[in-house]
Design an enzyme around this catalytic site. Sequence first.
Site, PDB file in Angstrom:
ATOM      1  N   GLY A   1       0.862  -1.200   0.000  1.00  0.00           N
ATOM      2  CA  GLY A   1       0.000   0.000   0.000  1.00  0.00           C
ATOM      3  C   GLY A   1       0.889   1.237   0.000  1.00  0.00           C
ATOM      4  N   ALA A   2       1.877   1.246  -0.933  1.00  0.00           N
ATOM      5  CA  ALA A   2       2.990   2.206  -0.839  1.00  0.00           C
ATOM      6  C   ALA A   2       2.829   3.475  -1.653  1.00  0.00           C
ATOM      7  CB  ALA A   2       4.275   1.509  -1.297  1.00  0.00           C
ATOM      8  N   SER A   3       1.710   3.635  -2.379  1.00  0.00           N
ATOM      9  CA  SER A   3       1.722   4.707  -3.378  1.00  0.00           C
ATOM     10  C   SER A   3       1.038   6.002  -2.953  1.00  0.00           C
ATOM     11  CB  SER A   3       1.091   4.203  -4.685  1.00  0.00           C
ATOM     12  OG  SER A   3      -0.267   3.921  -4.499  1.00  0.00           O
TER      13      SER A   3
ATOM     14  N   ALA B   1      -2.547  -6.776  -4.129  1.00  0.00           N
ATOM     15  CA  ALA B   1      -1.770  -7.277  -2.986  1.00  0.00           C
ATOM     16  C   ALA B   1      -2.456  -8.454  -2.295  1.00  0.00           C
ATOM     17  CB  ALA B   1      -1.564  -6.148  -1.979  1.00  0.00           C
TER      18      ALA B   1
ATOM     19  N   LEU C   1      -2.731  -1.019   3.511  1.00  0.00           N
ATOM     20  CA  LEU C   1      -3.764  -1.078   2.464  1.00  0.00           C
ATOM     21  C   LEU C   1      -5.044  -0.408   2.930  1.00  0.00           C
ATOM     22  CD1 LEU C   1      -3.669  -4.727   1.039  1.00  0.00           C
ATOM     23  CD2 LEU C   1      -2.571  -2.678   0.160  1.00  0.00           C
TER      24      LEU C   1
ATOM     25  N   TYR D   1      -6.968   3.417  13.376  1.00  0.00           N
ATOM     26  CA  TYR D   1      -7.495   4.700  13.826  1.00  0.00           C
ATOM     27  C   TYR D   1      -8.507   4.441  14.933  1.00  0.00           C
ATOM     28  CZ  TYR D   1      -9.639   9.304  13.824  1.00  0.00           C
ATOM     29  OH  TYR D   1     -10.103  10.535  14.217  1.00  0.00           O
TER      30      TYR D   1
ATOM     31  N   TYR E   1     -17.271   5.157  12.993  1.00  0.00           N
ATOM     32  CA  TYR E   1     -15.912   4.625  12.787  1.00  0.00           C
ATOM     33  C   TYR E   1     -15.576   3.511  13.766  1.00  0.00           C
ATOM     34  CZ  TYR E   1     -11.285   4.203  11.006  1.00  0.00           C
ATOM     35  OH  TYR E   1     -10.168   3.671  10.409  1.00  0.00           O
TER      36      TYR E   1
ATOM     37  N   LYS F   1     -10.779  -3.075  12.355  1.00  0.00           N
ATOM     38  CA  LYS F   1      -9.531  -2.606  12.979  1.00  0.00           C
ATOM     39  C   LYS F   1      -9.229  -3.413  14.249  1.00  0.00           C
ATOM     40  CE  LYS F   1      -8.236   0.627  10.129  1.00  0.00           C
ATOM     41  NZ  LYS F   1      -7.100   0.382   9.232  1.00  0.00           N
TER      42      LYS F   1
ATOM     43  N   VAL G   1      -6.429  13.871   5.712  1.00  0.00           N
ATOM     44  CA  VAL G   1      -7.064  13.801   4.404  1.00  0.00           C
ATOM     45  C   VAL G   1      -6.264  12.850   3.516  1.00  0.00           C
ATOM     46  CG1 VAL G   1      -7.815  15.114   2.405  1.00  0.00           C
ATOM     47  CG2 VAL G   1      -7.729  16.212   4.653  1.00  0.00           C
TER      48      VAL G   1
HETATM   49  P1  NAI Z   1      -4.725   5.522   0.863  1.00  0.00           P
HETATM   50  O1  NAI Z   1      -5.986   5.324   0.104  1.00  0.00           O
HETATM   51  O2  NAI Z   1      -4.015   6.810   0.732  1.00  0.00           O
HETATM   52  O3  NAI Z   1      -3.654   4.364   0.486  1.00  0.00           O
HETATM   53  C1  NAI Z   1      -4.012   3.047   0.230  1.00  0.00           C
HETATM   54  C2  NAI Z   1      -2.904   2.318  -0.500  1.00  0.00           C
HETATM   55  O4  NAI Z   1      -3.326   0.952  -0.665  1.00  0.00           O
HETATM   56  C3  NAI Z   1      -2.610   2.845  -1.915  1.00  0.00           C
HETATM   57  O5  NAI Z   1      -1.223   2.756  -2.180  1.00  0.00           O
HETATM   58  C4  NAI Z   1      -3.349   1.853  -2.815  1.00  0.00           C
HETATM   59  O6  NAI Z   1      -2.793   1.721  -4.127  1.00  0.00           O
HETATM   60  C5  NAI Z   1      -3.134   0.575  -2.020  1.00  0.00           C
HETATM   61  N1  NAI Z   1      -4.098  -0.495  -2.353  1.00  0.00           N
HETATM   62  C6  NAI Z   1      -5.442  -0.495  -2.190  1.00  0.00           C
HETATM   63  N2  NAI Z   1      -5.943  -1.686  -2.584  1.00  0.00           N
HETATM   64  C7  NAI Z   1      -4.895  -2.450  -2.985  1.00  0.00           C
HETATM   65  C8  NAI Z   1      -4.765  -3.776  -3.493  1.00  0.00           C
HETATM   66  N3  NAI Z   1      -5.812  -4.588  -3.651  1.00  0.00           N
HETATM   67  N4  NAI Z   1      -3.512  -4.193  -3.839  1.00  0.00           N
HETATM   68  C9  NAI Z   1      -2.427  -3.393  -3.709  1.00  0.00           C
HETATM   69  N5  NAI Z   1      -2.496  -2.147  -3.197  1.00  0.00           N
HETATM   70  C10 NAI Z   1      -3.718  -1.684  -2.850  1.00  0.00           C
HETATM   71  O7  NAI Z   1      -5.093   5.207   2.372  1.00  0.00           O
HETATM   72  P2  NAI Z   1      -4.513   5.673   3.798  1.00  0.00           P
HETATM   73  O8  NAI Z   1      -5.453   6.648   4.383  1.00  0.00           O
HETATM   74  O9  NAI Z   1      -3.077   5.972   3.717  1.00  0.00           O
HETATM   75  O10 NAI Z   1      -4.735   4.320   4.614  1.00  0.00           O
HETATM   76  C11 NAI Z   1      -3.719   3.380   4.875  1.00  0.00           C
HETATM   77  C12 NAI Z   1      -3.984   2.753   6.228  1.00  0.00           C
HETATM   78  O11 NAI Z   1      -3.900   3.760   7.239  1.00  0.00           O
HETATM   79  C13 NAI Z   1      -5.387   2.133   6.344  1.00  0.00           C
HETATM   80  O12 NAI Z   1      -5.306   0.946   7.108  1.00  0.00           O
HETATM   81  C14 NAI Z   1      -6.151   3.204   7.109  1.00  0.00           C
HETATM   82  O13 NAI Z   1      -7.248   2.690   7.811  1.00  0.00           O
HETATM   83  C15 NAI Z   1      -5.054   3.691   8.056  1.00  0.00           C
HETATM   84  N6  NAI Z   1      -5.308   4.991   8.687  1.00  0.00           N
HETATM   85  C16 NAI Z   1      -5.711   6.073   7.940  1.00  0.00           C
HETATM   86  C17 NAI Z   1      -6.022   7.261   8.584  1.00  0.00           C
HETATM   87  C18 NAI Z   1      -6.478   8.460   7.808  1.00  0.00           C
HETATM   88  O14 NAI Z   1      -6.996   9.383   8.421  1.00  0.00           O
HETATM   89  N7  NAI Z   1      -6.297   8.507   6.520  1.00  0.00           N
HETATM   90  C19 NAI Z   1      -5.880   7.410  10.063  1.00  0.00           C
HETATM   91  C20 NAI Z   1      -5.335   6.256  10.708  1.00  0.00           C
HETATM   92  C21 NAI Z   1      -5.108   5.077  10.044  1.00  0.00           C
END
Ligand code: NAI
Length: 397
Positions: free
Chosen positions: A47-49, A111, A138, A224, A234, A243, A273
């Site tokens: 989930g690196a992008s 993934a 992810l 979260y 949530y 979670k 965001v």
């Molecule tokens: P995001 O949407 O920015 O990033 C998700 C990443 O997962 C992207 O790189 C996407 O390409 C990848 N991805 C999604 N489905 C995939 C698949 N099937 N195969 C390969 N790659 C896949 O999301 P964000 O917000 O960075 O979330 C990441 C984690 O952090 C999640 O577990 C989220 O719940 C957690 N988190 C997010 C918060 C927020 O406020 N945004 C707060 C605390 C935790």
Amino acid sequence: MIVEPKIRGFICTTAHPAGCAYHIEEQINYVKTAGQFEGPRKVLVIGASTGYGLASRITAAYGSGAATIGVSYDKASNGKRTATAGWYNTVAFENAANRDGLYAKSFSGDAFSHEMKADVIKAIKADLGQVDMVVYSLASPRRVDPDTGAIYGSVLKPVTDDYNNITIDIISGKISDVSIEKATDEEIINTTKVMGGEDWMIWIKALSEAGVLADGVITTAYSYIGPELTFDIYRSGTIGIAKEHLEKTAFEITDLLKDINGQGYVSVCKALVTQASAAIPVVPLYITLLYKIMKENGTHEGCIEQIYRLMNEKLYAETTLVDAEGRVRVDDLEMKEAVQNEITKIWQTIKTRDLSKVADMAGFRSDFLHLFGFGFDAVNYEADVKIELPIPSIKED
Ligand code: NAI
């Protein structure tokens, strides 16, 4: 092509390659200025992008000189449509890493599949031998079970009762009532299948069985919690149940990895965001209030600041401090009582308030645009840009 933002609801269907590259350099510069620390050396980020995973890749590479392998699900440009922001971010990250002498390899695909796991293991064996950190970041709306082919969808719904609250349309700035029906039992189970710890565990088992996890490996996934205000949608909703499963999986992973002194952690981050969070009802309004207060207090952080602090001060500190439930917390500043009391107070009267005074709408919008490479003063959006860009390490067939 001249690329402009095309916003539909809570997503933008275009992305700007030069803007995404600028955003990457900004994050790299943050880490360079913050300074090097003794951290991981060979890192796999799933989930690196975008969002927290991207910040993890940048922090590991530029904070600790790590070689990184990144997995994401992104689309290349077809010549007419732009690529996804994650694609351009990966292009820019790899270009920077190559320039700065850092190993970087990326995979774009599912993934959740066995094939992706096998491909990544092959690359680790060939290029790095082992990894000493695995970040699982992810955020996905669906998961195809790699064994049965069953498709699970994740939903953001309450579980005990139907839910009524207020939400905001970030673009128009209009507050409206929102009602969300409570989830069915099937939706609860399916959301956990997608966003719980099952796939994290499958990854760790596969990596461990292949012998590509180094002694003392650290793996973290992100979670979260948030305030009571958003609990129903949530933390005690479908996503919160997922979670909890993720958090339980961290202990099972630590147990699985005990022979190599490995550690599984869930790190609790701040509400920010990202493409994932913009889709959650109610949360964007909460974020606008949170940003306003934290910026005024001088405590606001974005993904890169959060993850730098997580790695430098928590995961790679001499001792990793955890809360009573064994979680690493970098949501401490968000959860401060004074901050939360202020938000609760404003929330109760928000419909009658002048939003521009109490909510950081501009900050939300600008962060949202930045996710797709738009809204940077330093980028010339009138310039013709090439939208078909290869990710250097991905060989086209
Ligand atoms: P995001 O949407 O920015 O990033 C998700 C990443 O997962 C992207 O790189 C996407 O390409 C990848 N991805 C999604 N489905 C995939 C698949 N099937 N195969 C390969 N790659 C896949 O999301 P964000 O917000 O960075 O979330 C990441 C984690 O952090 C999640 O577990 C989220 O719940 C957690 N988190 C997010 C918060 C927020 O406020 N945004 C707060 C605390 C935790």
